[in-house]
Design an enzyme around this catalytic site. Structure first.
Site, PDB file in Angstrom:
ATOM      1  N   ASP A  10       0.526  -1.298   0.457  1.00  0.00           N
ATOM      2  CA  ASP A  10       0.120  -0.133  -0.313  1.00  0.00           C
ATOM      3  C   ASP A  10       1.382   1.582   0.037  1.00  0.00           C
ATOM      4  OD1 ASP A  10      -2.485   1.520   0.378  1.00  0.00           O
ATOM      5  OD2 ASP A  10      -1.676   1.941   1.958  1.00  0.00           O
ATOM      6  N   ASP A  12       0.077   4.966   1.197  1.00  0.00           N
ATOM      7  CA  ASP A  12      -0.463   6.259   1.982  1.00  0.00           C
ATOM      8  C   ASP A  12      -0.359   5.347   3.728  1.00  0.00           C
ATOM      9  OD1 ASP A  12      -0.139   8.428  -0.449  1.00  0.00           O
ATOM     10  OD2 ASP A  12      -2.517   7.471   0.419  1.00  0.00           O
TER      11      ASP A  12
END
Ligand SMILES: [Mg+2]
Ligand SMILES: [Zn+2]
Length: 186
Positions: A10, A12
């Site tokens: 991922d 963020d």
């Protein structure tokens, strides 16, 4: 040609600091020990691929050009130590968006596995040899749904409030990305 293995990340709250709906390139801050993380993965033959929901596009919070500018900044920061992402996959969609083009259910928004499945096709990746790391339960569900061999939660970003008990299997719970990676891939 033998299949590749990947470390799906991922963006963020994992590879870069969480800044709610980041759209300013100056807000890109890499996670701790990022150079060591890449060295560790490369030495073990892993591709590094971003898998990121960016519903801020569907919600009209920012435009694709801003997302591209953020990506460019991230690429520049990685290039400073000679690194480059092997792939970047974004889902722009949301069922309750305001931009008609991106307002719909899709098969790419995590926890759906669409982005990982597309990445596997594009990069000849064996998902059963690959891992997914995120700061939300939905990141881990996407990895499990795609058939990754292991997934890990990091407690950075939104990770401090994640409830792993909703998952059907026990997963790695790590304080940060470096720990998650060196646990899943010793
Ligand atoms: Mg995140
Ligand atoms: Zn999507």
């Amino acid at each position: 040609m033998p299949a590749n293995k990947a470390c799906f990340l991922d963006r963020d709250g994992v590879l870069i600091e969480e800044k709610d709906y980041l759209c300013d390139p100056d807000g890109v801050v890499l996670c701790d020990r990022v150079e060591e993380i890449f060295k560790h993965l490369r030495a073990r033959g892993y591709k590094v691929i971003i898998i990121s929901n960016q519903a801020g596009i569907a919600k009209g919070y920012f435009k694709e050009e801003q997302l591209i500018a953020v990506q460019k900044r991230l690429d520049e920061l990685l290039a400073r130590f000679g690194e480059k992402l092997d792939g970047v996959y974004y889902c722009y969609h949301h069922a309750n968006g305001v931009i008609p083009e991106y307002t719909r259910e899709c098969n790419c928004r995590k926890p759906a596995p669409g982005m990982l499945l597309q990445a596997a096709k594009d990069h000849n990746i064996d998902l059963s040899q690959s891992i997914m790391i995120g700061d939300r339960v939905t990141d881990l569900q996407a990895g499990l749904n795609a058939g990754c061999r292991a997934v890990a939660l990091v407690r950075t970003g939104h990770g401090h409030k994640a409830d792993l008990s909703v998952l059907p299997v026990s997963v790695t719970d790590a304080p940060d990305l470096y720990t998650a990676i060196t646990t899943l891939i010793p």
